[in-house]
Design an enzyme around this catalytic site. Structure first.
Site, PDB file in Angstrom:
ATOM      1  N   GLU A 102       0.814  -1.209   0.000  1.00 33.77           N
ATOM      2  CA  GLU A 102       0.000   0.000   0.000  1.00 33.77           C
ATOM      3  C   GLU A 102       0.854   1.267   0.000  1.00 33.77           C
ATOM      4  OE1 GLU A 102      -4.045  -0.506   2.278  1.00 33.77           O
ATOM      5  OE2 GLU A 102      -2.530  -1.852   3.079  1.00 33.77           O
ATOM      6  N   CYS A 116       3.640   8.532   0.872  1.00 31.85           N
ATOM      7  CA  CYS A 116       4.015   7.649   1.984  1.00 31.85           C
ATOM      8  C   CYS A 116       4.135   6.233   1.407  1.00 31.85           C
ATOM      9  CB  CYS A 116       2.921   7.722   3.053  1.00 31.85           C
ATOM     10  SG  CYS A 116       3.206   6.592   4.412  1.00 31.85           S
ATOM     11  N   CYS A 160       2.678  -3.574  17.116  1.00 32.99           N
ATOM     12  CA  CYS A 160       2.161  -2.373  17.781  1.00 32.99           C
ATOM     13  C   CYS A 160       0.640  -2.520  17.882  1.00 32.99           C
ATOM     14  CB  CYS A 160       2.531  -1.127  16.984  1.00 32.99           C
ATOM     15  SG  CYS A 160       4.306  -1.009  16.671  1.00 32.99           S
ATOM     16  N   SER A 171       8.857   6.423  16.231  1.00 30.64           N
ATOM     17  CA  SER A 171       7.509   6.290  16.758  1.00 30.64           C
ATOM     18  C   SER A 171       7.626   5.928  18.240  1.00 30.64           C
ATOM     19  CB  SER A 171       6.790   5.191  15.975  1.00 30.64           C
ATOM     20  OG  SER A 171       5.529   4.979  16.534  1.00 30.64           O
ATOM     21  N   LEU A 172       7.117   6.814  19.100  1.00 35.51           N
ATOM     22  CA  LEU A 172       7.371   6.641  20.540  1.00 35.51           C
ATOM     23  C   LEU A 172       6.152   6.058  21.262  1.00 35.51           C
ATOM     24  CD1 LEU A 172       9.911   7.246  22.097  1.00 35.51           C
ATOM     25  CD2 LEU A 172       8.971   9.467  22.693  1.00 35.51           C
ATOM     26  N   CYS A 179      -1.988  -0.436  15.680  1.00 31.12           N
ATOM     27  CA  CYS A 179      -1.770  -0.397  14.239  1.00 31.12           C
ATOM     28  C   CYS A 179      -2.422  -1.593  13.541  1.00 31.12           C
ATOM     29  CB  CYS A 179      -0.273  -0.376  13.959  1.00 31.12           C
ATOM     30  SG  CYS A 179       0.117  -0.525  12.219  1.00 31.12           S
ATOM     31  N   CYS A 181      -2.303   7.066   9.182  1.00 29.97           N
ATOM     32  CA  CYS A 181      -1.276   6.346   9.935  1.00 29.97           C
ATOM     33  C   CYS A 181      -1.867   5.176  10.698  1.00 29.97           C
ATOM     34  CB  CYS A 181      -0.667   7.276  10.973  1.00 29.97           C
ATOM     35  SG  CYS A 181       0.565   8.333  10.308  1.00 29.97           S
ATOM     36  N   ASN A 190      -5.948   6.925  14.633  1.00 25.25           N
ATOM     37  CA  ASN A 190      -6.918   6.719  13.558  1.00 25.25           C
ATOM     38  C   ASN A 190      -7.648   5.415  13.821  1.00 25.25           C
ATOM     39  OD1 ASN A 190      -6.241   9.047  11.880  1.00 25.25           O
ATOM     40  ND2 ASN A 190      -4.245   8.060  11.780  1.00 25.25           N
ATOM     41  N   CYS A 250       3.732  -6.472   8.460  1.00 24.54           N
ATOM     42  CA  CYS A 250       4.776  -6.010   9.392  1.00 24.54           C
ATOM     43  C   CYS A 250       4.918  -7.023  10.514  1.00 24.54           C
ATOM     44  CB  CYS A 250       4.394  -4.646   9.963  1.00 24.54           C
ATOM     45  SG  CYS A 250       5.667  -3.981  11.066  1.00 24.54           S
ATOM     46  N   GLY A 294       4.985  -1.723   7.392  1.00 23.66           N
ATOM     47  CA  GLY A 294       6.295  -2.326   7.625  1.00 23.66           C
ATOM     48  C   GLY A 294       7.225  -1.474   8.452  1.00 23.66           C
ATOM     49  N   GLU A 295       8.258  -2.124   8.962  1.00 27.26           N
ATOM     50  CA  GLU A 295       9.310  -1.430   9.708  1.00 27.26           C
ATOM     51  C   GLU A 295      10.501  -1.287   8.761  1.00 27.26           C
ATOM     52  OE1 GLU A 295      10.326   0.109  12.707  1.00 27.26           O
ATOM     53  OE2 GLU A 295      12.129   0.171  11.472  1.00 27.26           O
ATOM     54  N   SER A 339      10.669   6.374   9.180  1.00 22.67           N
ATOM     55  CA  SER A 339      10.218   6.271  10.562  1.00 22.67           C
ATOM     56  C   SER A 339      10.480   4.862  11.079  1.00 22.67           C
ATOM     57  CB  SER A 339       8.722   6.567  10.589  1.00 22.67           C
ATOM     58  OG  SER A 339       8.204   6.263  11.858  1.00 22.67           O
TER      59      SER A 339
END
Ligand code: SF4
Length: 364
Positions: free
Chosen positions: A92, A105, A116, A220-221, A119, A343, A300, A112, A165-166, A197
């Protein structure tokens, strides 16, 4: 099996390949410009090449490896593209029109592996790493769709590696893609216009710092303490905040004048958005004396994620507390929520109206 994917070759690799066909180096430059600067989607369209060479390229290689399955257009103009790879996996990409400079983006993995909890992509698990060519192709297709084939973006383009993904778990392909993307003879989007990120893959933060022509970094915290971050981002159990922020501190030495890196903080109602969390976050960043800014991103929501976004006034007081402690904080406006393009919402979902017609002009 996919034939040689020309879109994922650097100019040097393309020259080597051209040599195996008995072609001089300038032909490689023409092919590279055809794929990346003119954004042509097939050697058939490269009419500046001799007919025989085009025939060989068509027979032995491919320029296109991603098949566009669906395109969704949000009421705010954001576009989400859902592709399938040659082996049938979802990819995507999101195009975000902005007043000054549009942003694309891109995804670095199909699915992934990180879990998280806020997500949607996490629910797919890791399907596989994308190749450099598959990363570059996302940009080419989005640019062609937004502006027309080969048409120069009117205000340049920003890229963010914040899709599925990371990116740092696919580091080599990511860096190769960035090298291809920055070529003056090609897309010519310089690393200074690119931000990647990470959820906190500590060794790669240090490795990125050592690359001279590197993109910007965002982290990303999502939580200001280990206990909560372990819950929201399980990667924290491997690299807890102390290690993450010490890598950030090392990274800081590589910052150019005026450059700051960014912490992304997703705001989850009644989970990580209290005044106390804001104070903890400010203390954490101060303790490590980091020159960073914080982007506050209202969550979101998407079924079946268990969270709701923080209310507007909650986000505002969180921001005000950070600012009062001299931590620069900004609230990010959610884009493309209605088409699951925002996001944390990328999960190859097709439960929205499908619109796959191609446009050769920009929609308002
Ligand atoms: S937030 Fe990023 S790293 Fe975490 S699961 Fe989603 S895509 Fe992966």
């Amino acid at each position: 099996m996919l034939p040689l994917h020309l879109t994922g070759l650097t100019l040097a690799e393309l020259s080597e390949f051209a040599a195996t066909l008995g072609e001089p180096a300038y032909r490689a430059k023409q092919i590279f410009a055809g794929i990346h600067a003119r954004r042509l989607r097939s050697p058939t369209e490269m009419t500046d090449l001799p007919k025989e060479l085009r025939a060989k390229l068509i027979e032995q290689t491919t320029v296109e490896s991603l098949r566009l399955e669906s395109r969704y257009i949000s009421s705010d103009g954001t576009r989400r593209y859902l592709f399938k790879t040659h082996d049938g996996l979802p990819v995507e990409t999101v195009f975000i029109p902005e007043e000054r400079r549009d942003t694309i983006c891109f995804s670095s993995q199909s699915g992934c592996p990180l879990q998280c909890t806020f997500c949607l992509t996490a629910q797919l698990g890791l399907l596989r790493n994308l190749t450099a060519g598959e990363i570059v192709e996302q940009i080419i297709v989005a640019l062609n769709d937004a502006y027309g084939e080969g048409v120069e973006p009117p205000h340049g383009t920003n890229l963010v590696g914040m899709g599925a993904g990371e990116p740092f778990l696919n580091f080599e392909a990511l860096i190769k893609a960035i090298r291809i993307i920055k070529e003056p003879n090609g897309l010519h989007i310089v690393p200074n216009r690119i931000t990647v990120s990470t959820a906190g893959v500590v060794p790669k933060i240090r490795e990125l710092a050592s690359i001279a022509d590197r993109p910007h970094l965002a982290i990303s915290l999502a939580a200001p303490n280990d206990e909560l971050r372990n819950e929201l981002m399980p990667i924290n159990k491997k690299w807890p905040l102390r290690e993450l922020l010490s890598a950030c501190k090392d990274f800081e030495k590589s910052l150019a004048r005026g450059e700051r890196f960014t912490f992304e903080y997703v705001m989850l109602r009644d989970v990580n958005d209290s005044d106390e969390h804001a104070r903890q976050l400010a203390t954490l960043l101060k303790r490590h004396a980091l020159k960073a800014k914080v982007n506050l991103i209202p969550h979101n929501p998407a079924e079946p994620l268990p969270y709701q976004p923080s209310a507007f006034d909650r986000v505002e007081s969180f921001r005000a507390i950070l600012e009062s402690k001299r931590v620069h904080a900004f609230v990010r406006r959610p884009r493309g929520r209605d088409i699951l393009a925002a996001c944390g919402q990328l999960a190859a979902r097709t439960d929205k109206p499908v619109n796959i017609q191609t446009v050769s002009h920009r929609l308002a």
